[in-house]
Design an enzyme around this catalytic site. Structure first.
Site, short mmCIF file in Angstrom:
data_model
loop_
_atom_site.label_atom_id
_atom_site.label_comp_id
_atom_site.label_asym_id
_atom_site.label_seq_id
_atom_site.Cartn_x
_atom_site.Cartn_y
_atom_site.Cartn_z
N LYS A 134 -55.55 -13.11 -97.58
CA LYS A 134 -55.21 -12.50 -96.25
C LYS A 134 -56.38 -11.55 -95.97
O LYS A 134 -56.22 -10.29 -96.33
CB LYS A 134 -53.75 -11.79 -96.35
CG LYS A 134 -53.17 -11.66 -95.11
CD LYS A 134 -52.79 -13.14 -94.27
CE LYS A 134 -52.26 -12.96 -93.06
NZ LYS A 134 -51.94 -14.24 -92.27
N SER A 159 -50.65 -18.84 -89.90
CA SER A 159 -49.82 -17.64 -89.93
C SER A 159 -48.42 -17.43 -89.29
O SER A 159 -47.70 -18.38 -89.20
CB SER A 159 -50.66 -16.31 -89.80
OG SER A 159 -50.15 -15.11 -90.54
#
Length: 576
Positions: free
Chosen positions: A179, A376
């Protein structure tokens, strides 16, 4: 004075009358016999666009932005229209994601089953324009023309040193090894994990793009890569013919002669994609049984952006929830295809939309069709559907959460010289104050908040994909996958196009020959006029001028107004 006032009102009346006549549902223009459908491979390719009424009144060219849905519909209709003899693809510089280009190219290949000709010509071809053009029977180039074929690169932008110079520090809270959305603000280069995933998906995307080009041009892939490494952009046009990248070199007048010969007509007559389409067809389809195609394109936000870098393509969580509720309760809608093209955004809005999809699923089938990005928050929105279809080159996954909050205390106190003092009743009374960053207790609470968001995200995906949270966690961690890779790990169900998703939704609805209708419904011309600043030409100019750097700069600009918890693509891929 009376005359001026009367004339002013008369001119205003004429202005609104023109807008009304232009913006009412249009009928398809009568297409002449031996017409050629002209598709210009230039500008920005979006999922769907709405015409601006002021553009038509003042004659402003809107070609800078094209709708993929319009092009696909026009190609489908042109295949059976007896007045269309073939397609002319005009090369240029096209800004799009690879999945959208792949979908358009497949539609052109399908059109060729009609046995009508497809010819491509240009003074220059950007890589995406050339990739689409290779679907043609013949690719021609101006003798002084250029082909930009360079492979794939990704160039994230890093802001850390700039922020250091102005005294701003980013406070980061995240979950997920990959991330890396926060990296541009805390580092000056890619982390090993980020470099690994970028290398992986760039290589995978090129494997499909390169194979398609090589097969169409009858070149071995090894040879194609050698040619690219010799800087094709700067090659002599004759070398491009010799290397089989193009079939011939023609000037514009010679091209017209070629087109006249292909149509056996004494003049060249072009038809635009919009010439073949009628708004009234879709309006009538709404009143009978149909498949709804709901377009969710752009960043996911809680509220629509109204200032600064306004974005004409945003997924506003509350609007989507309302729209999906209406589709759930519309008896004419027999199934819904969610067309998702989003890098993600607000985790809160993503959760609300996930719930809306669950409510919708209780009443009718829901199939997701992924565009260039469904990552996401975009994957959060998708994971609860009955079935997920993506393009091989779609970027998806990125299952992770982060928080990114600027600490401007250095700028205010050290650079500008401001001084602060405080009186408070509780420890948390001044949390988030401008004079300081987060303390240890606040940081721990924020990290726990992010981790709870990640756990919720994992559970939603696990439920939708019928796997354990441990299984999802092993392929999550914010890792970005191509659609091709996502299929092998169970994040999507099939590789295919929007048309494949419609076919799957039709099958699940257990009905045949259903029309498709796009949602949200097009705004009335009065609504378009009221929102003309939102859909500004300046915004389109910025997108065209900044290209791959538009989104990262917009993201940096708007950090302050974002939701604290973000389910967003781990970086701006800048894939070119």
């Amino acid at each position: 004075m009376t005359g001026l006032v009367v004339m002013g009102f008369f001119a205003l009346f004429l202005f609104f009358a023109m807008l009304g006549s232009i913006s009412t549902a249009k009928s398809a223009r009568v297409v002449e016999k031996h017409s050629i459908l002209k598709i210009e491979l230039t500008g920005t390719l979006s999922e769907r666009i709405e015409e601006n009424p002021l553009a038509e009144v003042f004659g402003i060219d809107q070609l800078q932005q094209q709708g993929l849905n319009t092009l696909l519909s026009a190609l489908n209709k042109a295949a059976t229209d007896n007045n269309i003899d073939g397609i002319y693809l005009e090369g240029g510089t096209l800004a799009a994601d690879y999945a959208s280009a792949q979908e358009l190219r497949k539609a052109i290949v399908d059109f060729k089953k009609s046995k009508k000709f497809v010819i491509a010509y240009g003074e220059q071809f950007s890589q995406l324009a050339y990739y689409i053009a290779t679907a043609a029977d013949t690719v021609l180039l101006n003798p002084s023309g250029m082909v930009d074929l360079h492979g794939i690169a990704s160039e994230p932008i890093f802001y850390k040193e700039l922020l250091d110079k102005v005294g701003v520090k980013m406070q980061v809270f995240r979950v997920g090894t990959y991330k890396s959305a926060v990296e541009p603000f805390i580092a000056t280069e890619m982390s090993p994990a980020n470099r690994e995933q970028i290398t992986s998906f760039c290589t995978d995307i090129w494997s499909f793009i390169g194979q398609d080009i090589a097969a169409a041009r009858k070149i071995d892939t090894t040879r194609l890569n050698q040619i690219i490494n010799d800087y094709v952009l700067l090659a002599d046009a004759k070398d491009l013919v010799e290397n089989h990248l193009v079939d011939g070199l023609l000037y514009a007048d010679q091209l017209r002669d070629r087109l006249r010969a292909l149509t056996t007509h004494d003049k060249v007559v072009f038809a635009s994609p919009s010439d073949l389409l009628s708004d009234t067809d879709e309006l009538s389809a709404r009143s009978s049984a149909h498949i709804a195609i709901y377009y969710a394109e752009g960043e996911i936000v809680d509220q629509r952006t109204t200032s600064g870098f306004s974005n004409t393509s945003e997924i506003v969580g509350s609007d989507v929830v309302k729209d999906l509720d209406e589709l759930a309760n519309d008896d004419n809608v027999k199934a819904v295809v969610l067309r998702v093209n989003s890098p993600g955004g607000s985790a809160y809005a993503s959760e609300q939309m996930w719930r809306a999809v669950q409510v919708l699923r209780e009443k009718k089938p829901v199939v997701v069709s992924m565009g260039g990005l469904a990552a996401s928050g975009g994957y959060y929105l998708s994971c609860g559907a009955d079935y997920i279809i993506s393009e091989p080159t779609t970027l998806t996954g990125s299952i992770g959460i982060f928080g990114l909050i600027p600490d401007v205390s250095g700028l205010l106190t050290e650079k500008i010289g401001l001084h602060f003092d405080v009186v408070k009743t509780h420890e948390a009374s001044d949390m988030g104050a401008m004079r300081r960053g987060f303390n240890a207790g606040e940081s721990a609470a924020l990290q726990a908040y992010v981790e709870r968001g990640y756990g919720l995200f994992l559970s939603r995906v696990a439920e939708g994909r019928k796997k354990s949270t441990q299984q999802i966690d092993s392929i999550a961690q914010g890792r970005v996958w191509t659609g091709h890779q996502a299929l092998s790990i169970g994040l999507v169900d099939k590789l295919g196009t929007l048309a494949d998703a419609v076919a799957e939704a039709t099958r699940r609805a257990k009905m045949e020959n259903l029309a498709t209708v796009g949602y949200p419904a097009a705004k009335s011309w009065i609504e378009k006029l009221a929102n003309v600043s939102e859909n500004s030409f300046l915004e389109n100019q910025l997108r065209a001028a900044l290209g791959i750097y538009y989104r990262p700069l917009r993201f940096a600009y708007s950090i302050e107004g974002r939701d604290m918890l973000q389910a967003r693509l781990p970086f701006e891929p800048n894939v070119r």
